[in-house]
Design an enzyme around this catalytic site. Structure first.
Site, PDB file in Angstrom:
ATOM      1  N   ASP A   6       0.864  -1.165   0.000  1.00 51.07           N
ATOM      2  CA  ASP A   6       0.000   0.000   0.000  1.00 51.07           C
ATOM      3  C   ASP A   6       0.907   1.223   0.000  1.00 51.07           C
ATOM      4  O   ASP A   6       2.109   1.132   0.291  1.00 51.07           O
ATOM      5  CB  ASP A   6      -0.892  -0.033   1.253  1.00 51.07           C
ATOM      6  CG  ASP A   6      -1.766   1.194   1.369  1.00 51.07           C
ATOM      7  OD1 ASP A   6      -2.421   1.549   0.376  1.00 51.07           O
ATOM      8  OD2 ASP A   6      -1.779   1.803   2.462  1.00 51.07           O
ATOM      9  N   ASP A   8      -0.082   4.997   1.119  1.00 47.24           N
ATOM     10  CA  ASP A   8      -0.226   6.016   2.160  1.00 47.24           C
ATOM     11  C   ASP A   8      -0.144   5.425   3.561  1.00 47.24           C
ATOM     12  O   ASP A   8      -0.827   4.434   3.872  1.00 47.24           O
ATOM     13  CB  ASP A   8      -1.561   6.738   1.992  1.00 47.24           C
ATOM     14  CG  ASP A   8      -1.685   7.368   0.612  1.00 47.24           C
ATOM     15  OD1 ASP A   8      -0.664   7.797   0.061  1.00 47.24           O
ATOM     16  OD2 ASP A   8      -2.818   7.415   0.083  1.00 47.24           O
ATOM     17  N   ASP A 178      -1.431  -0.365   6.073  1.00 45.52           N
ATOM     18  CA  ASP A 178      -1.713   0.277   7.364  1.00 45.52           C
ATOM     19  C   ASP A 178      -3.197   0.265   7.703  1.00 45.52           C
ATOM     20  O   ASP A 178      -3.569   0.574   8.835  1.00 45.52           O
ATOM     21  CB  ASP A 178      -1.272   1.743   7.315  1.00 45.52           C
ATOM     22  CG  ASP A 178      -2.193   2.574   6.429  1.00 45.52           C
ATOM     23  OD1 ASP A 178      -2.953   3.407   6.944  1.00 45.52           O
ATOM     24  OD2 ASP A 178      -2.181   2.364   5.197  1.00 45.52           O
TER      25      ASP A 178
END
Length: 220
Positions: A6, A8, A178
């Site tokens: 991922d 961000d 996250d």
């Protein structure tokens, strides 16, 4: 072997699309008076797991709707050069380097627009990136999005399409994220890893016995 990351809060601190919107305001390109407040509303919705991706993407693309492809690329190059370097997070970058040293393929997949994902990925030394499909007409940015929408379960189908298009069959797949929004893909891979996880993902990862990495700088 394939390692998927991922973007961000995993590879960089912050939300790249929101950072780009802030950059457009700083450059006096986005002059709408309510853009900052609307951006916060969208981010709260994302964190709660119910953001309308189409509405958000059309909001974020509106200031550069109608721009030519080369103008957009020049603007994004400036954004990446100016904004991204101080936000690179160490743990995921170390994991990228580890996977590349093992000869693994490395990919970024993000619910951010592809116009940002691919350039940021290249800046991070990753050749391939999948983002939300951004539509063009005669090299002019339409400000709308296409059918590829790697958000929540859409990340699973986007990755499957990417693998099929390359006629690849990775032996094992890692995925680093996250966000609890990425649980569909985290649960679909061989090696799920939580990086700077939000509270929901952290609890889930602990219950499942997944690897968890936390960058202190991400919490600053």
């Amino acid at each position: 072997m394939l390692a998927v990351f991922d973007l961000d809060e995993t590879l960089i601190r912050g939300d790249s699309s929101q950072l780009f919107t802030e950059f457009l305001r700083a450059e006096n390109i986005d002059t709408s008076p309510d853009s900052e407040a609307r951006g916060r509303v969208f981010m709260r919705a994302y964190n709660n797991g119910h953001m309308d991706l189409q509405d958000y993407m059309e909001f974020s693309l509106a200031p550069i709707r109608g721009w030519q492809r080369d103008q957009v690329q020049e603007l994004i190059d400036r954004f990446v050069t100016k904004v991204i370097p101080p936000r690179i997070l160490p743990t995921a970058q170390e994991r990228v380097a580890w996977h590349k040293a093992q000869g693994h393929d490395v990919l970024v997949i993000s619910a951010t627009g592809e116009h940002l994902v691919s350039p940021i990925a290249r800046h991070l030394g990753i050749d391939d990136g999948i983002g939300v499909q951004v539509e063009w007409h005669n090299n002019s940015l339409k400000g709308t999005i296409g059918s590829r929408r790697p958000f929540r379960g859409g990340k699973v189908s986007a990755l499957e399409e990417w693998i099929a298009a390359r006629q690849a069959s990775p032996e094992k797949v890692w995925f680093y994220s996250d966000s609890h929004n990425d649980l569909p893909l985290l649960n679909a891979v061989d090696y799920p890893v939580a990086v700077n996880p939000d509270p929901i993902l952290e609890d889930y990862a602990q219950q499942q016995g997944w690897l968890i990495f936390i960058d202190e700088v991400a919490l600053a």
